[in-house]
Design a protein around this motif. Structure first.
Motif, PDB file in Angstrom:
ATOM      1  N   GLU A 184       0.855  -1.181   0.000  1.00 32.29           N
ATOM      2  CA  GLU A 184       0.000   0.000   0.000  1.00 32.29           C
ATOM      3  C   GLU A 184       0.897   1.240   0.000  1.00 32.29           C
ATOM      4  OE1 GLU A 184      -3.152   0.340  -0.292  1.00 32.29           O
ATOM      5  OE2 GLU A 184      -3.945  -1.673   0.114  1.00 32.29           O
ATOM      6  N   LEU A 185       0.750   2.061  -1.019  1.00 33.67           N
ATOM      7  CA  LEU A 185       1.407   3.369  -1.044  1.00 33.67           C
ATOM      8  C   LEU A 185       0.434   4.385  -0.461  1.00 33.67           C
ATOM      9  CD1 LEU A 185       3.083   3.518  -4.579  1.00 33.67           C
ATOM     10  CD2 LEU A 185       4.163   2.996  -2.375  1.00 33.67           C
ATOM     11  N   ILE A 186       0.877   5.127   0.537  1.00 31.57           N
ATOM     12  CA  ILE A 186       0.005   6.116   1.162  1.00 31.57           C
ATOM     13  C   ILE A 186       0.730   7.457   1.224  1.00 31.57           C
ATOM     14  CG2 ILE A 186      -1.239   4.390   2.497  1.00 31.57           C
ATOM     15  CD1 ILE A 186       0.355   5.183   4.954  1.00 31.57           C
ATOM     16  N   ALA A 187      -0.030   8.512   1.404  1.00 34.34           N
ATOM     17  CA  ALA A 187       0.552   9.847   1.477  1.00 34.34           C
ATOM     18  C   ALA A 187       1.559   9.917   2.616  1.00 34.34           C
ATOM     19  CB  ALA A 187      -0.550  10.886   1.686  1.00 34.34           C
ATOM     20  N   GLY A 188       2.691  10.545   2.337  1.00 31.76           N
ATOM     21  CA  GLY A 188       3.691  10.693   3.380  1.00 31.76           C
ATOM     22  C   GLY A 188       5.086  10.425   2.875  1.00 31.76           C
ATOM     23  N   GLY A 189       6.052  10.548   3.775  1.00 32.33           N
ATOM     24  CA  GLY A 189       7.438  10.333   3.431  1.00 32.33           C
ATOM     25  C   GLY A 189       7.989   9.077   4.060  1.00 32.33           C
ATOM     26  N   HIS A 190       9.203   9.177   4.576  1.00 31.39           N
ATOM     27  CA  HIS A 190       9.920   8.003   5.056  1.00 31.39           C
ATOM     28  C   HIS A 190       9.369   7.469   6.384  1.00 31.39           C
ATOM     29  CE1 HIS A 190      13.262   5.274   5.437  1.00 31.39           C
ATOM     30  NE2 HIS A 190      13.619   5.789   6.598  1.00 31.39           N
ATOM     31  N   GLN A 191       9.106   8.333   7.338  1.00 35.53           N
ATOM     32  CA  GLN A 191       8.654   7.918   8.670  1.00 35.53           C
ATOM     33  C   GLN A 191       7.129   7.974   8.722  1.00 35.53           C
ATOM     34  OE1 GLN A 191      11.003  10.594  11.141  1.00 35.53           O
ATOM     35  NE2 GLN A 191      12.680   9.131  11.215  1.00 35.53           N
ATOM     36  N   LEU A 192       6.514   6.987   8.101  1.00 32.33           N
ATOM     37  CA  LEU A 192       5.063   6.999   7.881  1.00 32.33           C
ATOM     38  C   LEU A 192       4.258   6.997   9.173  1.00 32.33           C
ATOM     39  CD1 LEU A 192       4.303   4.654   4.879  1.00 32.33           C
ATOM     40  CD2 LEU A 192       3.959   7.117   5.027  1.00 32.33           C
ATOM     41  N   ASN A 193       4.772   6.367  10.212  1.00 32.76           N
ATOM     42  CA  ASN A 193       4.015   6.320  11.461  1.00 32.76           C
ATOM     43  C   ASN A 193       3.821   7.707  12.051  1.00 32.76           C
ATOM     44  OD1 ASN A 193       6.882   6.209  11.858  1.00 32.76           O
ATOM     45  ND2 ASN A 193       6.568   5.683  13.993  1.00 32.76           N
ATOM     46  N   GLU A 194       4.725   8.636  11.731  1.00 29.03           N
ATOM     47  CA  GLU A 194       4.601  10.012  12.196  1.00 29.03           C
ATOM     48  C   GLU A 194       4.041  10.924  11.114  1.00 29.03           C
ATOM     49  OE1 GLU A 194       7.907  10.860  15.443  1.00 29.03           O
ATOM     50  OE2 GLU A 194       8.845  10.180  13.574  1.00 29.03           O
ATOM     51  N   ASP A 195       4.375  10.644   9.847  1.00 25.05           N
ATOM     52  CA  ASP A 195       3.919  11.494   8.743  1.00 25.05           C
ATOM     53  C   ASP A 195       2.421  11.362   8.487  1.00 25.05           C
ATOM     54  OD1 ASP A 195       6.526  12.269   8.382  1.00 25.05           O
ATOM     55  OD2 ASP A 195       6.870  11.084   6.571  1.00 25.05           O
ATOM     56  N   ASN A 196       1.918  10.150   8.584  1.00 26.31           N
ATOM     57  CA  ASN A 196       0.515   9.893   8.247  1.00 26.31           C
ATOM     58  C   ASN A 196      -0.051   8.823   9.180  1.00 26.31           C
ATOM     59  OD1 ASN A 196      -1.962   9.434   7.076  1.00 26.31           O
ATOM     60  ND2 ASN A 196      -1.187   9.005   5.024  1.00 26.31           N
ATOM     61  N   PRO A 197      -0.166   9.150  10.476  1.00 22.87           N
ATOM     62  CA  PRO A 197      -0.627   8.141  11.434  1.00 22.87           C
ATOM     63  C   PRO A 197      -2.044   7.649  11.169  1.00 22.87           C
ATOM     64  CG  PRO A 197      -0.540  10.309  12.467  1.00 22.87           C
ATOM     65  CD  PRO A 197       0.146  10.437  11.139  1.00 22.87           C
ATOM     66  N   GLY A 198      -2.893   8.488  10.594  1.00 21.07           N
ATOM     67  CA  GLY A 198      -4.270   8.075  10.342  1.00 21.07           C
ATOM     68  C   GLY A 198      -4.346   6.873   9.415  1.00 21.07           C
ATOM     69  N   ASP A 199      -3.765   7.001   8.218  1.00 14.80           N
ATOM     70  CA  ASP A 199      -3.791   5.898   7.263  1.00 14.80           C
ATOM     71  C   ASP A 199      -2.915   4.736   7.730  1.00 14.80           C
ATOM     72  OD1 ASP A 199      -5.546   7.199   5.585  1.00 14.80           O
ATOM     73  OD2 ASP A 199      -3.976   8.045   4.325  1.00 14.80           O
ATOM     74  N   PHE A 200      -1.789   5.052   8.324  1.00 14.86           N
ATOM     75  CA  PHE A 200      -0.894   4.009   8.849  1.00 14.86           C
ATOM     76  C   PHE A 200      -1.638   3.147   9.867  1.00 14.86           C
ATOM     77  CE2 PHE A 200       2.218   2.097  11.579  1.00 14.86           C
ATOM     78  CZ  PHE A 200       3.346   1.868  10.795  1.00 14.86           C
ATOM     79  N   ASN A 201      -2.311   3.782  10.798  1.00 16.95           N
ATOM     80  CA  ASN A 201      -3.010   3.038  11.846  1.00 16.95           C
ATOM     81  C   ASN A 201      -4.159   2.226  11.289  1.00 16.95           C
ATOM     82  OD1 ASN A 201      -1.245   4.384  13.483  1.00 16.95           O
ATOM     83  ND2 ASN A 201      -2.779   5.487  14.667  1.00 16.95           N
ATOM     84  N   ARG A 202      -4.919   2.830  10.400  1.00 18.46           N
ATOM     85  CA  ARG A 202      -6.086   2.119   9.880  1.00 18.46           C
ATOM     86  C   ARG A 202      -5.672   0.849   9.138  1.00 18.46           C
ATOM     87  NH1 ARG A 202      -9.506   1.535   5.640  1.00 18.46           N
ATOM     88  NH2 ARG A 202      -8.427   2.945   4.220  1.00 18.46           N
ATOM     89  N   LEU A 203      -4.709   0.975   8.252  1.00 21.74           N
ATOM     90  CA  LEU A 203      -4.262  -0.189   7.498  1.00 21.74           C
ATOM     91  C   LEU A 203      -3.602  -1.229   8.402  1.00 21.74           C
ATOM     92  CD1 LEU A 203      -2.877   1.516   4.274  1.00 21.74           C
ATOM     93  CD2 LEU A 203      -4.754  -0.121   4.397  1.00 21.74           C
ATOM     94  N   THR A 204      -2.801  -0.758   9.338  1.00 22.07           N
ATOM     95  CA  THR A 204      -2.110  -1.682  10.243  1.00 22.07           C
ATOM     96  C   THR A 204      -3.089  -2.464  11.096  1.00 22.07           C
ATOM     97  OG1 THR A 204      -0.075  -0.372  10.336  1.00 22.07           O
ATOM     98  CG2 THR A 204      -0.534  -1.800  12.216  1.00 22.07           C
ATOM     99  N   TYR A 205      -4.049  -1.761  11.710  1.00 21.72           N
ATOM    100  CA  TYR A 205      -4.950  -2.453  12.628  1.00 21.72           C
ATOM    101  C   TYR A 205      -6.006  -3.272  11.907  1.00 21.72           C
ATOM    102  CZ  TYR A 205      -2.585   0.075  16.312  1.00 21.72           C
ATOM    103  OH  TYR A 205      -1.623   0.554  17.167  1.00 21.72           O
ATOM    104  N   GLU A 206      -6.377  -2.892  10.695  1.00 23.65           N
ATOM    105  CA  GLU A 206      -7.260  -3.750   9.907  1.00 23.65           C
ATOM    106  C   GLU A 206      -6.527  -5.038   9.519  1.00 23.65           C
ATOM    107  OE1 GLU A 206      -8.628  -1.457   6.624  1.00 23.65           O
ATOM    108  OE2 GLU A 206     -10.248  -0.505   7.752  1.00 23.65           O
ATOM    109  N   PHE A 207      -5.268  -4.895   9.157  1.00 23.62           N
ATOM    110  CA  PHE A 207      -4.453  -6.053   8.798  1.00 23.62           C
ATOM    111  C   PHE A 207      -4.326  -7.003   9.983  1.00 23.62           C
ATOM    112  CE2 PHE A 207      -0.046  -7.776   8.849  1.00 23.62           C
ATOM    113  CZ  PHE A 207      -0.126  -8.626   7.750  1.00 23.62           C
TER     114      PHE A 207
END
Length: 228
Positions: A184-207
Motif C-alpha cells: 500500500e502506497l500512502i501519502a507521506g514520506g519516510h517515517q510513515l508512522n509520524e507522517d501519516n498516522p491516520g492511514d498508517f493506523n487504519r491499514l495496520t490495525y485492519e491487517f
C-alpha cells in the motif's frame, strides 16, 4: 487462547516515543510493546547488529509471555522485523514500512554524511545517540535479504510513502517476492508512522484484525495517491 503481543520497532532517528499515535489507537484487548532497538538507547553498552536486535525482539516475546506476535517496523525497525520473523515462529504477521532488502550504498553514504553534520547536542535533546546511530551504517553494510524473501511465509503488509522514492523499489520487491504480501502506497514520506498516522493506523490495525484468532479478515485498501 493465544497470548498475543504487538511489537513496534522504531526507525533510525526515532525513539520508541515515535509510536505514540499508534498506541493511542491500539485495540484495547491487544497488548503491545515498543522497545528500543538494541544498541540505540543512549548510554547502552551494546552495539547495533541486525541479528542481536532480532534476538532481543524474541526475548521481549518471551518476557511478555506471548506465543503469537505481530511486528510493526519502520525503516531500520522494518529490517529488524524481517529478521525476527525469519528467526522466530511466534511471529504471525508483519507490517513493514519503508523497508529495505539491501540498503543502497549511495543512500547509506548520503545518510552518513547528513548525520555527520548533525549537531550531537541537538540529537541528544531528542533522545538520540549520534555515535550509536553512526555505527548502524557499518552494521548494515553487508545486509541483504534478497535470497530470503521467499522464506517469509507469514502475512505481510508492506507500506511506503508516496513521497519516499528511495524505498519504493525495495517495497515493491518485497511485495512481489514475499508470498501473499500486499503493498500500500500512502501519502507521506519516510517515517510513515509520524507522517501519516491516520492511514498508517487504519491499514495496520485492519491487517492485524484479520490475523487475530476469532477475527475475520477486514482489510479495505484506501485510495492510493498517484505514484507515477
Amino acid at each position: 487462547m493465544a497470548r498475543e503481543l504487538a511489537v513496534f520497532l522504531h526507525g533510525l532517528g526515532q525513539t520508541p516515543q515515535a509510536w505514540q499515535d499508534q498506541v493511542k489507537d491500539l485495540p484495547s484487548d491487544l497488548p503491545a510493546a515498543a522497545p528500543w532497538l538494541r544498541g540505540l538507547r543512549p548510554g547502552s553498552p551494546h552495539r547495533f547488529s541486525l541479528r542481536d536486535s532480532a534476538a532481543e525482539v524474541s526475548s521481549a516475546l518471551t518476557m511478555h509471555g506471548a506465543d503469537r506476535a505481530y511486528l510493526i517496523g519502520v525503516s531500520l525497525g522494518a529490517m529488524v522485523a524481517m529478521q525476527a520473523a525469519l528467526d522466530d515462529d511466534r511471529v504471525a504477521g508483519v507490517v513493514l514500512a519503508a523497508a529495505q532488502v539491501s540498503p543502497p550504498k549511495w543512500a547509506m553514504k548520503a545518510q552518513g554524511v547528513a548525520l555527520k553534520l548533525a549537531s550531537r547536542r541537538r540529537l541528544a535533546d531528542r533522545g538520540l545517540d549520534k555515535t550509536a546511530m553512526q555505527e548502524v551504517f557499518g552494521a548494515l553494510a553487508d545486509t541483504d535479504f534478497s535470497d530470503r524473501l521467499g522464506e517469509l511465509r507469514i502475512p505481510t503488509l508492506v507500506l511506503c510513502g508516496a513521497n519516499d522514492r528511495v524505498n519504493q523499489p525495495a517495497s515493491r520487491r518485497i511485495a512481489d517476492e514475499v508470498p501473499g504480501a500486499r503493498l500500500e502506497l500512502i501519502a507521506g514520506g519516510h517515517q510513515l508512522n509520524e507522517d501519516n498516522p491516520g492511514d498508517f493506523n487504519r491499514l495496520t490495525y485492519e491487517f492485524i484484525a484479520g490475523l487475530r484468532p476469532g477475527e475475520g479478515p477486514d482489510v479495505r485498501p484506501i485510495e492510493r495517491p498517484h505514484d507515477g
